[in-house]
Enzyme design. Structure first.
Site, PDB file in Angstrom:
ATOM      1  N   LYS A   1       0.815  -1.216   0.000  1.00 18.37           N
ATOM      2  CA  LYS A   1       0.000   0.000   0.000  1.00 18.37           C
ATOM      3  C   LYS A   1       0.843   1.259   0.000  1.00 18.37           C
ATOM      4  O   LYS A   1       0.457   2.260  -0.603  1.00 18.37           O
ATOM      5  CB  LYS A   1      -0.940   0.011   1.212  1.00 18.37           C
ATOM      6  CG  LYS A   1      -2.079  -0.971   1.089  1.00 18.37           C
ATOM      7  CD  LYS A   1      -3.230  -0.618   2.009  1.00 18.37           C
ATOM      8  CE  LYS A   1      -4.378  -1.583   1.813  1.00 18.37           C
ATOM      9  NZ  LYS A   1      -5.393  -1.496   2.859  1.00 18.37           N
TER      10      LYS A   1
ATOM     11  N   LYS B   1     -12.314  -4.534  -4.524  1.00 14.14           N
ATOM     12  CA  LYS B   1     -13.128  -3.341  -4.719  1.00 14.14           C
ATOM     13  C   LYS B   1     -12.304  -2.195  -5.294  1.00 14.14           C
ATOM     14  O   LYS B   1     -12.856  -1.211  -5.775  1.00 14.14           O
ATOM     15  CB  LYS B   1     -13.837  -2.921  -3.427  1.00 14.14           C
ATOM     16  CG  LYS B   1     -13.036  -2.981  -2.168  1.00 14.14           C
ATOM     17  CD  LYS B   1     -13.987  -2.935  -0.945  1.00 14.14           C
ATOM     18  CE  LYS B   1     -13.259  -3.263   0.340  1.00 14.14           C
ATOM     19  NZ  LYS B   1     -14.171  -3.500   1.449  1.00 14.14           N
TER      20      LYS B   1
ATOM     21  N   LYS C   1      -6.829 -11.076  -7.323  1.00 18.63           N
ATOM     22  CA  LYS C   1      -7.968 -11.225  -6.423  1.00 18.63           C
ATOM     23  C   LYS C   1      -9.123 -10.308  -6.836  1.00 18.63           C
ATOM     24  O   LYS C   1      -8.872  -9.190  -7.280  1.00 18.63           O
ATOM     25  CB  LYS C   1      -7.506 -10.807  -5.019  1.00 18.63           C
ATOM     26  CG  LYS C   1      -7.935 -11.752  -3.920  1.00 18.63           C
ATOM     27  CD  LYS C   1      -7.384 -11.311  -2.582  1.00 18.63           C
ATOM     28  CE  LYS C   1      -8.514 -10.971  -1.660  1.00 18.63           C
ATOM     29  NZ  LYS C   1      -8.121 -10.828  -0.262  1.00 18.63           N
TER      30      LYS C   1
END
Ligand code: TRP
Length: 335
Positions: A113, A199, A196
């Site tokens: 991240k 969202k 994966k």
């Protein structure tokens, strides 16, 4: 007795991966005898990236609606909001003082991240796993159902518990067992079976949202990635075919059967036929949930009532742990 805790972040709409990989398992756990269940909306984790205040509030209610519509029963489980239980933040600070920076630097989620510019990443993103440890330890949870990607954070929670217990010479915090969810845990992107379902994927076609209508679901499944070969005769025949494998996994999870059973039924079928069966199944399974979710979303007072009740129950337990922690660490306490 088992005490089970888990949570999701209210950052965007929930999708099929969240449902099959997490929520569906939580529902099964809730029905086990001799277990106490806590499911939270992890809004304090969500703000490790900037959030619009009104969007955050709406997403918090939406996730709660999805929990309930997906089968979490407020009579059996406490459904609550992380920020509504102030003990999480307080315990996080206490635990932060016994967490090594080096361990946090090794967290793969942080590295992913923060990217190349780790110097500019926020302290919240860095300390994220300590907050997660506090979430878990504050309830003395014994089992924490999470996806593969959260395993490292859970390991940290176990270490922090053990550091505390050693430092203060008490068996106070419980080391939680990870409960890594099974075959369906990894629902992949419909557009790229090696990634994966997420969202944050820019493509809407990559995921099925729990708010999608029947037509949208069918359309996304028809466009999903496969390959020119038909469905194989054995499971091994799916190796090296990520898109194909993903659709079989999704079918199995929705139908509550094994991927082997899917292959047995569908060997040799073409993808057109399989996709239309999968679309029907997905609509059949998701429609009642979607309907219930919409009902709840149009009645925010009902969601608020459930969250208030859950937060009160969780809060009482959390308060007790924090009080004992303060006592053990030597803080002055109001008599
Ligand atoms: N970090 C988790 C995720 O993004 C959400 C979460 C926050 C969580 N606190 C937790 C999960 C405690 C389990 C237990 O998936």
């Amino acid at each position: 007795m088992k005490r089970i805790l888990s949570g999701m972040q209210p950052t965007a709409q929930l999708h099929l991966g969240n449902y099959l990989g997490a929520l569906k398992n939580w529902v099964a756990l809730q029905n086990e005898p001799d277990s106490e269940n806590f499911y939270m909306v992890a809004d304090l984790h969500a703000i490790t990236v900037p959030q619009e205040p009104e969007a955050l509030r709406a997403a918090t209610r939406e996730i709660a609606a999805a929990y309930i519509a997906g089968g979490i029963d407020p009579a059996k489980s406490s459904i609550f909001v992380q920020s509504a239980v102030p003990g999480h933040s307080e315990l996080m600070w206490l635990l932060a003082t016994m967490t090594q920076m080096g361990k946090l630097e090794r967290m793969t989620q942080f590295k992913d991240k923060a990217g190349k510019n780790a110097e500019r990443a926020g302290l919240g993103l860095f300390a994220y796993p300590v907050l997660m440890a506090a979430d878990i330890l504050i309830y003395k949870a014994t089992h924490v159902p999470v996806g593969e990607d959260q395993k490292q954070h859970l390991e940290l929670a176990r270490e922090v518990a053990s550091t505390f217990n050693t430092r203060y010479g008490q068996d106070f915090f419980i080391q939680p067992e990870p409960f890594i969810m099974g075959a369906a845990a990894r629902v992949m992107s419909l557009q790229d079976g090696t990634k994966k379902m997420s969202k944050s994927d820019a493509s809407e076609k990559s995921r099925i949202n729990l708010t999608d209508d029947a037509e949208t679901i069918a359309k996304k499944i028809k466009k999903a990635q496969t390959d020119p070969e038909a469905l194989p005769e054995t499971l091994a025949g799916l190796e090296g075919r990520p898109g194909a494998k993903n659709l079989v996994t999704i079918y199995a999870a929705l139908a509550d059967i094994t991927p082997e059973a899917v292959i047995k039924d569908c060997a040799g079928k073409g993808w057109g036929e399989f996709k239309s069966a999968l679309a029907d199944l997905a609509v059949e399974k998701l429609a009642p949930m979607t309907r219930r979710m919409q009902e709840l979303m149009s009645d925010p007072a009902e969601i608020d009532r459930i969250l208030a009740q859950g937060s009160e129950k969780a809060g009482a337990l959390a308060e007790q742990t924090v009080r004992q922690t303060r006592e053990i660490m030597g803080f002055w306490q109001r008599p």
